[in-house]
Design an enzyme around this catalytic site. Structure first.
Site, PDB file in Angstrom:
ATOM      1  N   HIS A 128     -12.720 -63.241 -20.159  1.00 33.49           N
ATOM      2  CA  HIS A 128     -12.622 -62.159 -21.143  1.00 33.49           C
ATOM      3  C   HIS A 128     -12.781 -60.799 -20.470  1.00 33.49           C
ATOM      4  O   HIS A 128     -12.039 -59.854 -20.767  1.00 33.49           O
ATOM      5  CB  HIS A 128     -13.691 -62.354 -22.221  1.00 33.49           C
ATOM      6  CG  HIS A 128     -13.506 -61.472 -23.405  1.00 33.49           C
ATOM      7  ND1 HIS A 128     -14.429 -60.525 -23.777  1.00 33.49           N
ATOM      8  CD2 HIS A 128     -12.492 -61.376 -24.313  1.00 33.49           C
ATOM      9  CE1 HIS A 128     -14.006 -59.893 -24.864  1.00 33.49           C
ATOM     10  NE2 HIS A 128     -12.839 -60.386 -25.205  1.00 33.49           N
ATOM     11  N   HIS A 181      -9.588 -57.890 -20.044  1.00 35.55           N
ATOM     12  CA  HIS A 181      -9.675 -56.484 -20.455  1.00 35.55           C
ATOM     13  C   HIS A 181      -9.594 -55.538 -19.259  1.00 35.55           C
ATOM     14  O   HIS A 181      -9.300 -54.350 -19.429  1.00 35.55           O
ATOM     15  CB  HIS A 181     -10.956 -56.245 -21.252  1.00 35.55           C
ATOM     16  CG  HIS A 181     -10.860 -56.738 -22.666  1.00 35.55           C
ATOM     17  ND1 HIS A 181     -10.171 -56.051 -23.642  1.00 35.55           N
ATOM     18  CD2 HIS A 181     -11.323 -57.857 -23.268  1.00 35.55           C
ATOM     19  CE1 HIS A 181     -10.235 -56.714 -24.783  1.00 35.55           C
ATOM     20  NE2 HIS A 181     -10.925 -57.822 -24.581  1.00 35.55           N
ATOM     21  N   HIS A 201      -6.584 -64.054 -27.932  1.00 38.69           N
ATOM     22  CA  HIS A 201      -7.738 -64.234 -28.812  1.00 38.69           C
ATOM     23  C   HIS A 201      -7.499 -65.342 -29.841  1.00 38.69           C
ATOM     24  O   HIS A 201      -8.438 -66.049 -30.227  1.00 38.69           O
ATOM     25  CB  HIS A 201      -8.088 -62.910 -29.492  1.00 38.69           C
ATOM     26  CG  HIS A 201      -8.695 -61.900 -28.563  1.00 38.69           C
ATOM     27  ND1 HIS A 201      -7.943 -60.948 -27.899  1.00 38.69           N
ATOM     28  CD2 HIS A 201      -9.976 -61.712 -28.154  1.00 38.69           C
ATOM     29  CE1 HIS A 201      -8.743 -60.215 -27.137  1.00 38.69           C
ATOM     30  NE2 HIS A 201      -9.976 -60.655 -27.269  1.00 38.69           N
ATOM     31  N   GLU A 204      -6.136 -53.441 -31.987  1.00 40.62           N
ATOM     32  CA  GLU A 204      -7.147 -53.447 -30.919  1.00 40.62           C
ATOM     33  C   GLU A 204      -8.117 -52.266 -30.975  1.00 40.62           C
ATOM     34  O   GLU A 204      -9.319 -52.533 -30.875  1.00 40.62           O
ATOM     35  CB  GLU A 204      -6.471 -53.540 -29.546  1.00 40.62           C
ATOM     36  CG  GLU A 204      -7.510 -53.747 -28.468  1.00 40.62           C
ATOM     37  CD  GLU A 204      -6.890 -53.961 -27.096  1.00 40.62           C
ATOM     38  OE1 GLU A 204      -7.620 -54.392 -26.212  1.00 40.62           O
ATOM     39  OE2 GLU A 204      -5.706 -53.686 -26.907  1.00 40.62           O
ATOM     40  N   HIS A 219     -10.620 -53.300 -34.652  1.00 47.19           N
ATOM     41  CA  HIS A 219     -11.201 -54.340 -33.792  1.00 47.19           C
ATOM     42  C   HIS A 219     -12.365 -53.799 -32.962  1.00 47.19           C
ATOM     43  O   HIS A 219     -13.457 -54.377 -32.942  1.00 47.19           O
ATOM     44  CB  HIS A 219     -10.123 -54.923 -32.873  1.00 47.19           C
ATOM     45  CG  HIS A 219     -10.686 -55.614 -31.668  1.00 47.19           C
ATOM     46  ND1 HIS A 219     -10.753 -54.999 -30.433  1.00 47.19           N
ATOM     47  CD2 HIS A 219     -11.243 -56.840 -31.501  1.00 47.19           C
ATOM     48  CE1 HIS A 219     -11.315 -55.825 -29.563  1.00 47.19           C
ATOM     49  NE2 HIS A 219     -11.620 -56.941 -30.174  1.00 47.19           N
ATOM     50  N   HIS A 242     -16.745 -54.486 -33.080  1.00 52.28           N
ATOM     51  CA  HIS A 242     -17.655 -54.798 -31.976  1.00 52.28           C
ATOM     52  C   HIS A 242     -18.828 -53.816 -31.951  1.00 52.28           C
ATOM     53  O   HIS A 242     -19.980 -54.210 -31.728  1.00 52.28           O
ATOM     54  CB  HIS A 242     -16.905 -54.733 -30.639  1.00 52.28           C
ATOM     55  CG  HIS A 242     -16.206 -55.994 -30.265  1.00 52.28           C
ATOM     56  ND1 HIS A 242     -16.761 -56.932 -29.423  1.00 52.28           N
ATOM     57  CD2 HIS A 242     -14.988 -56.483 -30.614  1.00 52.28           C
ATOM     58  CE1 HIS A 242     -15.916 -57.947 -29.268  1.00 52.28           C
ATOM     59  NE2 HIS A 242     -14.829 -57.696 -29.978  1.00 52.28           N
ATOM     60  N   HIS A 269     -13.503 -62.333 -34.600  1.00 49.15           N
ATOM     61  CA  HIS A 269     -12.128 -62.579 -34.162  1.00 49.15           C
ATOM     62  C   HIS A 269     -11.412 -63.581 -35.061  1.00 49.15           C
ATOM     63  O   HIS A 269     -10.179 -63.590 -35.095  1.00 49.15           O
ATOM     64  CB  HIS A 269     -12.101 -62.983 -32.688  1.00 49.15           C
ATOM     65  CG  HIS A 269     -12.079 -61.795 -31.780  1.00 49.15           C
ATOM     66  ND1 HIS A 269     -10.918 -61.128 -31.466  1.00 49.15           N
ATOM     67  CD2 HIS A 269     -13.087 -61.116 -31.168  1.00 49.15           C
ATOM     68  CE1 HIS A 269     -11.191 -60.108 -30.679  1.00 49.15           C
ATOM     69  NE2 HIS A 269     -12.503 -60.072 -30.491  1.00 49.15           N
TER      70      HIS A 269
END
EC number: 1.14.18.1
Length: 685
Positions: free
Chosen positions: A209, A213, A239, A351, A366, A370, A406
């Site tokens: 992950h 990114h 995802h 995103e 998204h 987080h 997610h």
């Protein structure tokens, strides 16, 4: 120039130690200009230079350049945490990446790095230098050290480092025994979610992950770094596959599929206590207690001030775009969401990245999810706490809430996918190609065996201010015995053909042991492999080894095993070879299964390569884990939608997988049998 390029890798060694100290096992020292020293060391510059330089085996003179304006990236305190999800941090990182990318040559980059390493937050410095190395033409071919090697504190129990420092100080290098990392250390068996901690807290999965990114940053002054081929669609698919794999693991462990977090005002049922310490921030990562809620954020230090209601607004506007099959552009016109590029646009919106078609309207759904989750414990900074594990791409997948968030994101994408016309027979069939059977060859036919395995990861490069030498951590992870697929195909056209072989796996029954409809089962289809295959006239037997999967990278690439590198282990020169670190860890290719044998269905399809192919040269490119990561500097190597043929539903909701099958497809009932035994690396079948 090659030496200068290799020298950049020393900046990853012991990231909290100043770069004028000895770096690497070969005791390299950067000779920096006097005015590069921070104020606290300036009066001692000659003393420090002599102290560390006298024992050095190699001195690297640093070019004295006109230094760029570092005011923006230096706004992040040196000892704070760094998060790509926090907009202010993103802006600072984008500026530093721009500075690194703008250096005229590697010597200048080396010079500005030596200045920055002494002043810039180590996490942000590591991230920005990694992005620059991946994207600068003159630094390609450099293998960036794994994040677990540089910052091991993000990946394992904090108690490990007390023991590792003791070993490093007491035992001479070469005689040190590995430090054991417990397999369960974040909760006991009364917590149901702990049954899948082996998945969530797997070092390789969290590295995947982080590295994904890294390859796909969502902010940069250089738009080309972000605007990669089908980047938004890859965000969706990578995802989606994580959620599919996680759900299968849950089902193997008697847990229901993960529930989407779609009501942003509801309490979060799952608590999480990470048991991690930050060696940079000298803080324990904060926990999230069960029953925590998203609260309005007002954190001046992070320049984050946002109401929870904003998430509802962004979600509703996103859903409105899907219902209309068009997104609103900044100029007021509407851009249609077609079946080819629609998912890519939606991925960039969700995103979101700087290539979002309308970030001002659709927001940052998204990423801010987080952020809200990462600050439930201190939304207004009154307790001076930093963010939790959901705020860092290297740690987020440890948290059960990551999967709930997610799952919500994937459910939104799925609404769009279900609005697309189901694939017609013409889009699915490959005339003249008939797959008569598919099976698995292993110790037992059509049975996959899983078990525990112990492996090691190097800690020495991340143990700042301790004696040099290798310090290994021994950790336990899931593993499977290797196997091969055997596919029988008949080509009745009389001529040579090229096909694309697509292999997936899904549970045979749902959480309650009942047969699933196609439309439910398709979202649990995990991709295992995809490859092109020549088909001669008549009968063809295709054998494909599991280790050749287009989804995974091997252990040695996930953990950068020093013994696999050319040259002398521990030197910067040893790290330069054709390598790509993005890919699902191979040891997690197959779900855990059960002791009795978990029933799954293996699916294979051979599609027409002429309809799938992308004309491009792949020589010398990193392309062995393209399914989830794409290919560096190339187009995604498959013209079909990611997840094809399972990215769309069937018109009949009651239809099953058998109703979906065409002559160029086949299925086989298989079993995943878990053995609760532990072997050392290299001992499994």
């Amino acid at each position: 120039m090659t030496d200068a390029k290799n020298n950049l890798l020393y900046f990853f060694d012991r990231p909290n130690e100043p770069c004028f100290m000895q770096k690497g096992e070969d005791k390299v020292v950067f000779e920096i200009p006097d005015h590069y020293y921070p104020d606290k060391y300036k009066s001692l510059s000659n003393t420090l230079s002599n102290r560390f330089g006298n024992e050095a085996t190699k001195r690297i003179p640093i070019r004295n350049i006109t230094l760029p304006n570092l005011e923006v990236p230096m706004q992040l305190p040196y000892n704070d945490q760094f998060s790509l999800f926090v907009p202010k941090h993103r802006t600072m990182a984008a500026k530093l990446i721009d500075i690194f990318m703008g250096m005229r040559d590697v010597e200048d980059l080396q010079s500005v790095c030596s200045y920055c390493q002494l002043r810039i937050n180590p996490y942000m410095f590591n991230y920005c230098l990694s992005v620059a190395i991946l994207h600068r033409p003159d630094t390609k071919g450099l293998s960036i050290p794994t994040f677990a090697e540089t910052f091991p504190d993000k990946f394992m129990d904090s108690k490990v480092f007390l023991r590792a420092r003791e070993v490093s100080n007491v035992v001479i290098s070469g005689s040190r025994m590995p430090v054991n990392v417990p397999i369960n250390y974040t909760a006991n068996t009364t917590e149901p979610e702990q049954r899948v901690a082996y998945f969530r807290e797997d070092i390789g999965i969290n590295l995947h992950h982080w590295h994904w990114h890294l390859v796909y940053p969502f902010d940069s002054a250089d738009r080309s770094i972000v605007n990669k081929d089908r980047r938004g669609e890859l965000f969706y698919y990578m995802h989606q596959q994580i959620i599919g794999r996680y759900n299968v693991e849950r089902m193997c462990n008697g847990l229901p599929q993960v529930k989407p977090f779609s009501d942003f005002s509801a309490p979060i049922e799952e608590g999480y206590f990470p048991k991690l310490d930050s060696q940079v921030a000298s803080r324990t990562w904060p926990p999230r207690f069960a029953g925590s809620v998203f609260r309005n954020l007002d954190r001046t230090v992070d320049q984050v001030k946002i109401d929870v209601r904003k998430l509802f607004t962004w979600r509703d506007q996103f859903l409105e775009a899907i219902q209309k099959m068009a997104i609103k552009m900044p100029n007021g016109r509407e851009l249609p969401l077609d079946e080819v590029t629609g998912i890519d646009m939606l991925g960039n919106l969700m995103e979101s990245s700087i290539i979002s078609p309308n970030r001002g309207y659709y927001g940052d759904l998204h990423n801010m999810g987080h952020v809200f989750a990462a600050y439930t414990h201190d939304p207004d900074h009154r307790h001076l706490e930093q963010f939790g594990v959901m705020g860092d791409s290297a740690t987020a997948m440890r948290d059960p809430f990551f999967y709930r968030w997610h799952r919500f994101v994937d459910d939104v994408f799925n609404i769009y996918k279900e609005k697309l016309t189901p694939y017609t027979n013409e889009r699915l069939d490959f005339p003249g190609v008939r797959v008569s059977s598919v099976g698995i060859e292993g110790a037992r036919p059509n049975t996959l065996r899983t078990l525990w395995q112990q492996s090691t990861v190097e800690l020495g490069r991340g143990l700042d201010f301790t004696p040099r030498g290798s310090v290994l951590a021994r950790f336990t992870h899931l593993q499977h015995d290797e196997f091969q697929y055997v596919i029988e195909v008949n080509n009745t056209t009389g001529g040579n053909l090229m096909g694309t072989v697509r292999i997936f796996m899904a549970p045979k029954v749902d959480d309650n042991g009942q047969p699933m409809s196609f439309n439910k089962q398709r979202r649990l289809m995990i991709e295992l492999d995809k490859f092109s295959q020549a088909l001669r006239p008549g009968t063809n037997t295709i054998r494909r080894r599991s280790v050749d999967s287009s989804v995974t990278i091997p252990y040695e690439r996930t953990f950068r095993n020093q013994s696999e590198r050319p040259g002398d282990p521990g030197t910067a020169g040893a790290a330069e070879f054709d390598f790509c670190g993005c890919g699902w860890p191979h040891h997690m290719l197959i779900p855990k299964g059960t002791a009795q044998g978990y029933p799954v269905v293996l699916f294979v399809m051979i599609s027409n390569w002429n309809n799938d192919r992308i004309e491009q040269d792949l020589v010398g490119s990193c392309n062995d884990a393209a399914s989830y990561c794409g290919i560096r500097d190339r187009k995604y190597p498959d013209k079909q939608a990611m997840g094809y043929p399972f990215d769309r539903k069937m018109a009949n909701d009651a239809a099953t997988l058998s109703d979906f099958l065409r002559p160029n497809m086949a299925v086989r009932d298989c079993s995943i049998q878990f053995s609760d035994t532990t072997v050392e690396r290299g001992q499994q079948g």
